[in-house]
Design an enzyme around this catalytic site. Structure first.
Site, PDB file in Angstrom:
ATOM      1  N   GLY A  12     -26.082   8.723 -23.202  1.00 19.93           N
ATOM      2  CA  GLY A  12     -26.643   7.649 -24.025  1.00 19.93           C
ATOM      3  C   GLY A  12     -28.154   7.549 -23.863  1.00 19.93           C
ATOM      4  N   GLN A  13     -28.670   6.356 -24.087  1.00 17.47           N
ATOM      5  CA  GLN A  13     -30.122   6.159 -23.891  1.00 17.47           C
ATOM      6  C   GLN A  13     -30.461   5.973 -22.408  1.00 17.47           C
ATOM      7  OE1 GLN A  13     -33.408   3.287 -25.693  1.00 17.47           O
ATOM      8  NE2 GLN A  13     -32.080   2.143 -24.304  1.00 17.47           N
ATOM      9  N   ASP A  59     -13.198   9.581 -18.477  1.00 14.56           N
ATOM     10  CA  ASP A  59     -13.282   8.487 -19.439  1.00 14.56           C
ATOM     11  C   ASP A  59     -13.021   7.182 -18.699  1.00 14.56           C
ATOM     12  OD1 ASP A  59     -12.559   6.625 -21.596  1.00 14.56           O
ATOM     13  OD2 ASP A  59     -12.664   8.411 -22.843  1.00 14.56           O
ATOM     14  N   THR A 126     -25.509  -7.700 -20.199  1.00  9.76           N
ATOM     15  CA  THR A 126     -26.392  -7.748 -21.369  1.00  9.76           C
ATOM     16  C   THR A 126     -26.823  -9.163 -21.740  1.00  9.76           C
ATOM     17  OG1 THR A 126     -26.326  -7.478 -23.773  1.00  9.76           O
ATOM     18  CG2 THR A 126     -24.220  -7.607 -22.700  1.00  9.76           C
ATOM     19  N   GLU A 128     -26.757 -10.213 -24.572  1.00  7.76           N
ATOM     20  CA  GLU A 128     -25.838 -10.691 -25.621  1.00  7.76           C
ATOM     21  C   GLU A 128     -24.829 -11.698 -25.057  1.00  7.76           C
ATOM     22  OE1 GLU A 128     -25.650  -9.975 -29.026  1.00  7.76           O
ATOM     23  OE2 GLU A 128     -27.550  -8.901 -28.863  1.00  7.76           O
ATOM     24  N   TYR A 150     -18.275  -7.491 -28.779  1.00  4.63           N
ATOM     25  CA  TYR A 150     -19.031  -6.723 -27.770  1.00  4.63           C
ATOM     26  C   TYR A 150     -19.372  -7.622 -26.596  1.00  4.63           C
ATOM     27  CZ  TYR A 150     -23.235  -4.702 -25.591  1.00  4.63           C
ATOM     28  OH  TYR A 150     -24.166  -4.236 -24.682  1.00  4.63           O
ATOM     29  N   LYS A 154     -18.071  -7.736 -22.649  1.00  4.38           N
ATOM     30  CA  LYS A 154     -19.053  -7.623 -21.562  1.00  4.38           C
ATOM     31  C   LYS A 154     -18.980  -8.834 -20.614  1.00  4.38           C
ATOM     32  CE  LYS A 154     -21.627  -3.821 -22.213  1.00  4.38           C
ATOM     33  NZ  LYS A 154     -22.006  -2.855 -21.171  1.00  4.38           N
TER      34      LYS A 154
END
Ligand code: NAP
Length: 326
Positions: A12-13, A59, A126, A128, A150, A154
């Site tokens: 990912g990033q 995974d 996060t 969020e 999401y 989280k």
């Protein structure tokens, strides 16, 4: 003895930025690679570290697999960055999002507990979680009001991380990171969509940028700065939860203005189309984080300004598109 770190979300990033930092600190870095029909190493190649990371197929949604991976590597530190991280998709993908973002971390926590309770755990929490919080500036004591599947997934992972810390005295820490971006941010995220779109418009490859709400405000930092906070949290004397942010706030409109300025386009509004369908069932309008606890406890401060971040992203996308033109 060299320390070993397991990083999930390696493609990912944040994964590549964190892996680069850990490699510089002389860690052996193991990246968890979920099975994909086509593996994408672009972000690891961008930071020139693809060959320096050891890859293990796995995974986070599979407990047996995480138990096996952790038993085999016996890492000193596990950084869980794996996620279905695009908030906008989380309504359509609510079950998948919960499996990866909520039960994934639970699988890792249980695997660590069963293999070796001394292994340290970092959870990618996060901003969020705050959703449409009533408080203008959010810190570790602000009430959570998650506004998307999401963020709700989280939130579960956040509390599980706290719970394992309290129940089993394990080193489990939450980094409550506000938005952070870079030239390898996923193209579906608004900042990268803008930097890439502006570069394409400059090169004559694209006519318009189609966006949703230009007035949403976020606290935007640079991913390269934020992974340092992750590492510092894992070196702290005791595990805790930390906000990582810049304590500044800008709108998408501000991002656009600076991005177009970087390519010397002043009448930028004529390149923007608004599509009301981009609106989410519930929009989070404003986030801004107070990182005082990270500053006082870990000595962490953000180094890259908003303006520098926008410039970096646009320059890198422009370079890529110009090269492709040759
Ligand atoms: P990202 O670019 O979307 O990367 C997510 C990574 O997770 C990818 O490598 C992805 O692999 C992997 N992944 C997805 N499902 C998986 C599974 N079932 N098992 C193992 N790996 C899986 O996210 P990011 O921007 O680097 O963010 C890193 C973490 O920080 C995420 O947890 C995100 O929610 C959280 N976060 C990000 C921000 C931000 O502003 N960037 C802010 C706060 C928190 P594939 O690509 O192969 O699917």
């Amino acid at each position: 003895m060299k320390k070993r770190a397991l990083v999930t979300g390696i493609t990912g990033q944040d994964g590549p930025y964190l892996a680069k930092l850990l490699l510089e600190k002389n860690y052996d870095v193991y990246g968890l690679l979920p099975r994909r029909s086509k593996q994408d190493f672009y972000n690891l190649n961008y930071l020139s570290i693809k060959k320096d990371v050891e890859y293990v197929v796995g995974d986070v949604t599979d407990y047996n697999c995480m138990h096996k991976v952790i038993s085999k590597i016996k890492p000193h530190e596990v950084y869980n960055l794996a996620a279905q991280s695009f908030v906008g998709n989380s309504w359509e993908l609510s079950s998948v999002t919960s499996d990866i973002n909520a039960f994934g971390p639970l699988n890792i926590l249980n695997a660590i507990k069963n293999v070796d309770e001394k292994i340290k755990f970092y959870q990618a929490s996060t901003s969020e979680l705050y959703g449409n919080s009533c408080e203008k500036i959010q810190n570790e004591n602000t009430k959570f009001e998650p506004s998307s599947p999401y963020a709700i997934a989280k939130l579960y992972a956040y509390w599980m991380t706290v719970n394992f810390r309290k129940s089993y005295n394990m080193f489990c820490t939450n980094g409550i990171l506000f938005n952070h971006e870079s030239p390898i941010r996923g193209i579906e995220f608004v900042t990268r969509k803008i930097s890439d779109g502006v570069a394409q418009i400059k090169c004559g490859k694209q006519k318009y940028l189609t966006l949703g709400n230009l007035d949403a405000k976020r606290d935007w930092g640079f991913a390269g700065d934020y992974v340092e906070a992750m590492w510092l949290m894992m070196q702290a004397e005791k595990p805790d939860d930390f906000v990582v942010a810049t304590n500044t706030q800008f709108s998408i409109r501000d991002f656009l203005r600076l991005a177009f300025k970087e390519v010397n386009i002043s009448n930028w509004e004529q390149y923007i189309k608004i599509n009301k369908d981009f609106k989410r069932p519930v929009d989070v309008n404003s986030l801004c984080g107070n990182y005082n606890k990270a500053k006082n406890t870990l000595g962490w401060v953000p180094k890259t300004s908003f303006k520098e971040l926008v410039q970096l992203m646009v320059r890198e996308d422009l370079k890529r598109h110009e090269k492709q033109n040759i």
